[in-house]
Motif scaffolding. Structure first.
Motif: not given
Length: 638
Positions: A61-62, A65, A68-69, A218-219, A221-223, A225-226
């Motif tokens: 997940e990380h 993320g 993606s960033t 979206i990955y 954005i999720h990172l 937010g997390d």
């Protein structure tokens, strides 16, 4: 003397760099010079994102993320902001922060003094930040490559610092010989480098193609937010993937807009992104590879080859930065931002190939101190990024001014576009500001010192010019009042001055002490224009004043080296026949005396006097034959 101020120019460049068709040679050359910095970022960028005091773990997940960033940072900052938009803003083919500032001031058309002053201040800040970045880039790049030795054998780790020092010192020792011969190798080596980056990355992506899902924002954005506020620690390392983006614009004058764009879209961007995604796939497969993830992309038997290729690439990246420092320093000298220094031309055909000894040895000393003081590329990563992101914010602000003043965009549209593109830069800047205790203070101190030096020099020269002009008559008025013509002697006397409309102090001193005049008097002003080059047919402006007096204004672009004898030879069509053996050059030599009530203040006063003493001699800088020069002293309180 050269003018210390930058004024809007009426001189147009006769042969601006063509931005049309891009030859393969130009694209290859751009690979070797322009992309060295950003091209070596895969050595450390992804690794530091997980290791440099962040809360990120090498989980799928990380990893997705972060990728993606990183992907969208490269897309927004490099591709859209620099390659697509800012590279449209060129000053007769030249790029860089000084070109942006010049375009912005031109767009004011002589109006808006406060806006013009703000633009110049931003340019000085950008220039200062560039020097802060230039010290760190060679150190972190070369060390990160040499650290690959520890991937071969951990016992080789103590050799990293000595070997990095040996490579860097050797690089600086070779600068005096010029880059013409070595430069021919730069492009092919970097072409191989980017091909290897792409192939290694594609190999790992093929094993785990799911890593390509990271292209979806979206990955990222999720990172964010997390992680919340903690994401800024990751941003501080992710920014390493876009460092060097400013070089694409700064080096535009060497190759043109189109070759750089073709190289970026066709070779560099695919190679970089494939390699980052390949590293991400490898980390997902085996999180234990994170510390040496770049060198884990190849089998153990090929690591040594990759270390050698990486070292070559980082040396080329360092060379590109050093060349950029020389180029920008010359521009700064010509525009009056820095005192005159010895500039050696290392090529008879390429005007851009220069060597500035003082800058070379100062830069080398600073880089050696960094390598010894920090000891590893990981430690240096804390110092890296703040100057780059600050310079990127300056570029965004100046580009917005150009969009409004030159491109005639509506201010709301320009503010919206460049504010949106500045969001990643601002986020990266805040992230790197958090690293100030870990080394981020270093580029700030360097930039603050350079800013202090530039502003002190400009203010001091302005005060000296004001002091020298007081009590001197306009030249025409002096000639009208000169009732009795002194004895005339054969030959030509040339008096260099900062303002050809006023009587030079050296002329008055000569007349007072020698009580004679040459049969021909030339009052010569060398003026640096805010264009890269001045065409030959606009090089000189000659005016005949009578009584054997002439004024000559010699104009040079900020990438050209003034040559007074050559300018006088260009006066032949105007009725002035230059004969070196019949010409004497009279130069004013200022002796600065500290004043108790200086307008500069004590610190600035002392530093300005020191800078003035260290400045190169006028006759050397303007290429005046030393055996034809006569210096006349003048004491000035400052």
């Amino acid at each position: 003397m050269a003018s210390d101020s930058v004024s809007p120019s009426s001189v147009s460049d006769a042969a601006p760099h063509s931005h049309g068709k891009a030859s393969a040679a130009l694209v290859l050359g751009a690979l070797g010079v322009v992309f060295g910095d950003i091209g070596t970022s895969p050595l450390y960028a992804l690794r530091e994102t997980f290791l440099h005091d962040t809360s990120l773990a090498p989980t799928p997940e990380h990893v997705l993320g972060v990728l993606s960033t990183l992907f969208w940072a490269v897309t927004l900052t490099v591709t859209i902001k620099y390659v697509t938009l800012i590279m449209r803003a060129d000053n007769k083919g030249e790029g860089g922060v000084l070109a942006l500032a010049t375009l912005g001031t031109h767009g004011l058309n002589g109006k808006g003094r406060k806006i013009r002053r703000s633009i110049i201040i931003l340019a000085v800040i950008g220039l200062a930040l560039f020097y802060g970045d230039a010290m760190i880039t060679p150190a972190i790049s070369v060390m990160s490559a040499v650290e690959g030795l520890s991937a071969i054998e951990s016992s080789l780790e103590p050799l990293v610092v000595p070997l990095a020092l040996l490579i860097l010192v050797g690089l600086f020792m070779l600068q005096a010989r010029g880059t013409a011969d070595v430069g021919r190798l730069f492009g092919p080596v970097m072409l191989v480098w980017f091909a290897v980056l792409g192939v290694l990355g594609a190999w790992q992506v093929a094993k785990n193609p799911a890593v390509l899902y990271a292209i979806n924002p979206i990955y990222a954005i999720h990172l964010i937010g997390d992680q919340g506020f903690g994401i800024f620690w990751a941003f501080g390392s992710i920014v390493l993937a876009v460092t060097g983006a400013e070089a694409l614009y700064a080096d535009m004058g060497h190759f043109g807009r189109q070759p750089i764009r073709l190289a970026w879209f066709g070779i560099v961007m695919p190679g970089l992104l494939l390699n980052y995604f390949g590293q991400g796939a490898l980390i997902i497969e085996n999180p234990g590879y994170i510390r040496r993830v770049f060198f884990e992309l190849v089998p153990q038997d090929f690591i040594f080859v990759l270390v050698i290729l990486s070292t070559l690439a980082t040396v080329i990246a360092s060379q590109a930065v050093i060349t950029g420092v020389f180029s920008l320093t010359r521009q700064a000298i010509q525009l009056g931002y820095l005192p005159r220094m010895e500039i050696q031309h290392t090529s008879e055909t390429a005007i851009g190939q220069i060597y500035i000894p003082r800058v070379n040895w100062l830069l080398m000393s600073g880089i050696i101190a960094l390598v010894v003081g920090f000891g590893s590329s990981g430690a240096l990563a804390g110092a890296y990024g703040l100057a780059v992101t600050g310079a990127m914010l300056v570029d965004a602000a100046l580009a917005m001014a150009v969009a409004i003043l030159v491109w005639r965009w509506h201010w709301a549209l320009a503010a919206a576009v460049f504010s949106l593109l500045a969001i990643p830069d601002l986020a990266f800047f805040i992230a790197n500001a958090l690293k100030i205790p870990d080394g981020g203070w270093l580029p700030l101190i360097v930039a603050a010192f350079i800013y202090f030096t530039i502003t002190t020099w400009r203010l001091g020269r302005r005060l000296v010019a004001t002091e020298m002009s007081e009590g001197t008559l306009p030249l025409r008025q002096f000639l009208e009042r000169m009732e009795r013509v002194p004895d005339r002697v054969a030959g030509t006397a040339v008096f260099l001055t900062a303002d050809a409309s006023r009587t030079p102090s050296a002329f008055l001193h000569n007349l007072k002490h020698n009580k004679v005049l040459h049969e021909r008097i030339i009052v010569l002003q060398v003026e640096t224009m805010d264009v890269p080059r001045v065409p030959d047919d606009k090089r000189v402006e000659v005016e005949r004043l009578g009584k054997g007096f002439h004024t000559v204004i010699a104009r040079y672009g900020f990438t050209e080296q003034p040559d007074v004898p050559d300018a006088l030879r260009a006066c032949r069509p105007h009725g002035i026949a230059y004969d070196e053996m019949e010409t004497s050059f009279f130069l004013g030599r200022e002796t600065l005396v500290p004043s108790h009530h200086s307008k500069l203040g004590r610190w600035r006063r002392d530093w300005f006097i020191s800078l003035s003493h260290s400045a190169s001699a006028t006759k050397a800088f303007f290429r005046i034959p030393p055996n034809r020069a006569i210096e006349l002293g003048n004491q000035i309180q400052i």
